[in-house]
Scaffold this active site. Sequence first.
Site, PDB file in Angstrom:
ATOM      1  N   ASN A 166       0.816  -1.232   0.000  1.00 43.87           N
ATOM      2  CA  ASN A 166       0.000   0.000   0.000  1.00 43.87           C
ATOM      3  C   ASN A 166       0.843   1.273   0.000  1.00 43.87           C
ATOM      4  O   ASN A 166       0.462   2.273  -0.599  1.00 43.87           O
ATOM      5  CB  ASN A 166      -1.014  -0.006   1.157  1.00 43.87           C
ATOM      6  N   GLU A 264       4.115  -3.631  12.527  1.00 42.34           N
ATOM      7  CA  GLU A 264       3.230  -2.508  12.182  1.00 42.34           C
ATOM      8  C   GLU A 264       2.021  -3.125  11.500  1.00 42.34           C
ATOM      9  O   GLU A 264       2.079  -3.444  10.309  1.00 42.34           O
ATOM     10  CB  GLU A 264       3.940  -1.553  11.220  1.00 42.34           C
ATOM     11  N   CYS A 298      -3.203   1.855   6.609  1.00 39.99           N
ATOM     12  CA  CYS A 298      -3.428   1.232   7.922  1.00 39.99           C
ATOM     13  C   CYS A 298      -4.025   2.230   8.907  1.00 39.99           C
ATOM     14  O   CYS A 298      -4.768   1.836   9.800  1.00 39.99           O
ATOM     15  CB  CYS A 298      -2.154   0.611   8.452  1.00 39.99           C
ATOM     16  N   GLU A 472       8.177   3.040  14.505  1.00 44.45           N
ATOM     17  CA  GLU A 472       9.127   3.446  13.474  1.00 44.45           C
ATOM     18  C   GLU A 472       9.104   4.971  13.431  1.00 44.45           C
ATOM     19  O   GLU A 472       8.062   5.585  13.637  1.00 44.45           O
ATOM     20  CB  GLU A 472       8.720   2.849  12.124  1.00 44.45           C
TER      21      GLU A 472
HETATM   22  P1  NAD Z   1      -2.475 -10.293   3.238  1.00 45.45           P
HETATM   23  O1  NAD Z   1      -2.659 -10.474   4.702  1.00 45.45           O
HETATM   24  O2  NAD Z   1      -2.507 -11.497   2.366  1.00 45.45           O
HETATM   25  O3  NAD Z   1      -1.081  -9.579   2.947  1.00 45.45           O
HETATM   26  C1  NAD Z   1      -0.696  -8.367   3.556  1.00 45.45           C
HETATM   27  C2  NAD Z   1       0.798  -8.193   3.278  1.00 45.45           C
HETATM   28  O4  NAD Z   1       1.533  -9.202   3.958  1.00 45.45           O
HETATM   29  C3  NAD Z   1       1.168  -8.381   1.799  1.00 45.45           C
HETATM   30  O5  NAD Z   1       2.190  -7.469   1.480  1.00 45.45           O
HETATM   31  C4  NAD Z   1       1.679  -9.815   1.696  1.00 45.45           C
HETATM   32  O6  NAD Z   1       2.650  -9.993   0.692  1.00 45.45           O
HETATM   33  C5  NAD Z   1       2.295 -10.003   3.054  1.00 45.45           C
HETATM   34  N1  NAD Z   1       2.225 -11.371   3.535  1.00 45.45           N
HETATM   35  C6  NAD Z   1       1.138 -12.190   3.517  1.00 45.45           C
HETATM   36  N2  NAD Z   1       1.446 -13.369   4.075  1.00 45.45           N
HETATM   37  C7  NAD Z   1       2.749 -13.295   4.458  1.00 45.45           C
HETATM   38  C8  NAD Z   1       3.647 -14.184   5.102  1.00 45.45           C
HETATM   39  N3  NAD Z   1       3.250 -15.390   5.533  1.00 45.45           N
HETATM   40  N4  NAD Z   1       4.921 -13.775   5.312  1.00 45.45           N
HETATM   41  C9  NAD Z   1       5.333 -12.547   4.928  1.00 45.45           C
HETATM   42  N5  NAD Z   1       4.534 -11.659   4.323  1.00 45.45           N
HETATM   43  C10 NAD Z   1       3.254 -12.024   4.100  1.00 45.45           C
HETATM   44  O7  NAD Z   1      -3.558  -9.276   2.774  1.00 45.45           O
HETATM   45  P2  NAD Z   1      -3.749  -8.479   1.416  1.00 45.45           P
HETATM   46  O8  NAD Z   1      -4.975  -8.986   0.737  1.00 45.45           O
HETATM   47  O9  NAD Z   1      -2.489  -8.366   0.640  1.00 45.45           O
HETATM   48  O10 NAD Z   1      -4.053  -7.086   2.043  1.00 45.45           O
HETATM   49  C11 NAD Z   1      -5.238  -6.831   2.736  1.00 45.45           C
HETATM   50  C12 NAD Z   1      -5.034  -6.768   4.221  1.00 45.45           C
HETATM   51  O11 NAD Z   1      -3.691  -6.547   4.558  1.00 45.45           O
HETATM   52  C13 NAD Z   1      -5.794  -5.598   4.753  1.00 45.45           C
HETATM   53  O12 NAD Z   1      -7.005  -6.018   5.281  1.00 45.45           O
HETATM   54  C14 NAD Z   1      -4.901  -4.962   5.762  1.00 45.45           C
HETATM   55  O13 NAD Z   1      -5.310  -5.314   7.053  1.00 45.45           O
HETATM   56  C15 NAD Z   1      -3.561  -5.578   5.581  1.00 45.45           C
HETATM   57  N6  NAD Z   1      -2.506  -4.648   5.195  1.00 45.45           N
HETATM   58  C16 NAD Z   1      -2.035  -3.815   6.145  1.00 45.45           C
HETATM   59  C17 NAD Z   1      -1.033  -2.931   5.831  1.00 45.45           C
HETATM   60  C18 NAD Z   1      -0.483  -1.990   6.857  1.00 45.45           C
HETATM   61  O14 NAD Z   1       0.121  -0.994   6.498  1.00 45.45           O
HETATM   62  N7  NAD Z   1      -0.614  -2.275   8.142  1.00 45.45           N
HETATM   63  C19 NAD Z   1      -0.517  -2.907   4.551  1.00 45.45           C
HETATM   64  C20 NAD Z   1      -1.033  -3.777   3.583  1.00 45.45           C
HETATM   65  C21 NAD Z   1      -2.022  -4.665   3.933  1.00 45.45           C
END
Ligand code: NAD
Length: 491
Positions: A166, A264, A298, A472
């Site tokens: 994001n 985070e 987030c 951070e």
């Molecule tokens: P997701 O949970 O599949 O992935 C979120 C992020 O984590 C992605 O970048 C993905 O590559 C990474 N990821 C997933 N599984 C992982 C693992 N086992 N090890 C390492 N990295 C891993 O969800 P999504 O569909 O990509 O995104 C939607 C959700 O992710 C949202 O509902 C939101 O809560 C969360 N999100 C949060 C932030 C943040 O800044 N806190 C950023 C992006 C996504």
Amino acid sequence: MNTAISPEQAAVAYAGYEDLCLYIDGEFLKGGGRREQDVFDPATGKAFARLPHATRADLDRALNAAQRAFQTWRHSSPLERSRILRKVAELSRERAKDIGRNITLDMGKPVAEAVGEVVSCSEHCEWHAEECRRIYGRVIPPRLPNVRQMVLREPIGVCAAFTPWNFPYNQAIRKIAAAIGAGCTIVIKGPEDAPSAVVAIARMFHEAGLPPGVLNLVWGVPGEVSEYLIKSPIVRKVSFTGSVPVGKQLAAMAGGHMKRVTMELGGHSPVIVFDDAEIDRACDLLVGFKFRNAGQVCVSPTRFYIQEKAFDRFVARFIEKTREVKVGSGLQADVRMGPLAHDRRLPAMAQFIDDARARGGKVEIGGERLGEIGNFFAPTVLTQVPDDSLVMTSEPFGPIAPCVPFKTVDEVLARANALPYGLSSYAFTTSTKNALAVQNGIESGMVNINHFGQALAETPFGGIKDSGIGSEGGTETFDGYLNTKFVTQMD
Ligand code: NAD
């Protein structure tokens, strides 16, 4: 409505895209029979680039390079670390336009937002360049005259970092700058959905003269790469930005090997607008902030609690301003909201809307996908949603704003604090009493009153409860990357 740019315009943009690769031990690597995956443009649904995955041998090479480099980097002069971070800040300002355009191709946000992300992150580099020269220990007065007691702060070692799509530039540079500034080395896995920004970062550190092995960049199947790196005895610290469930999984894995973590994670940020607030100003600021990055932030405001007397006026204006948000390809200059970053977010949005409707919620505006090409979803305002509905309890991570009324400050704080999240929060009021009640009573790592002031280089960014561990930015930024060593010496 026409959300896309022409195929000709898209082709020109794709032609200037980053040459995607791994970066290991000072070398940019691709090809060589490595597995690859497609990178998709969320505005067109087209695959336009290929990303190489790291093999096991690549991961081992990255780990070994980081371990070897740590032996010298840990003793490097803070002046040298500072010089490199400053150089990267300078290069990133020069390249912000190209890096930003590529971020838009990767994940859809309007190009002005993407360029702004890169430019503002130059400040993060500079902040770490300044602060790394001030990583001080301390001397503790001894109980005996011939004893000297000292606290030393030493870099923790090799770090493994996992960053999301994001804010692909921001999230990666914060972790890299903190690790490198502290004297650690790092293996980072960036977001495969939006990879170009992290490759650009690796190129800038390389050109700035960072020694081989201090920064290593890998790609792959997220769960496989993270498990391999976290379980490696070489890695001493794990930093992740992403969803709460994945964060808990990675933190548990790190805990099993007693490794430090910075997490985070997601949030569900309450907004509390009191009757006494400057309602129109609050409303206009909130519309801008809510639909920034299509709500995929987030700290996005996600639960709008409006005090009873102001409710109708606030909602009417919020709808009116939401109607003005122009949705389209992020490459178009006048677009304020791009597509969602990937197609899996469309059914996720539909689920929130369906659940709200089923529970008596009203869709005031939006609530549906726009067009059939690309991942466009309409800016949406909901009312009459109960507190136990999906959108009020699970992070929407999209352009949906549920607005509900409240009566008293105690009631709204109880409702705001009822979820396990605790990342950010917002309040609008002209009453110092209300402002103080929110500051003291809200359970969140960050509190913004009457404006949005978080995520600056000099301020700590982080959540509490399920939203994470550690901060951070700010003077806290190196805490997660340093060990504390106590030394006592007698003559
Ligand atoms: P997701 O949970 O599949 O992935 C979120 C992020 O984590 C992605 O970048 C993905 O590559 C990474 N990821 C997933 N599984 C992982 C693992 N086992 N090890 C390492 N990295 C891993 O969800 P999504 O569909 O990509 O995104 C939607 C959700 O992710 C949202 O509902 C939101 O809560 C969360 N999100 C949060 C932030 C943040 O800044 N806190 C950023 C992006 C996504």
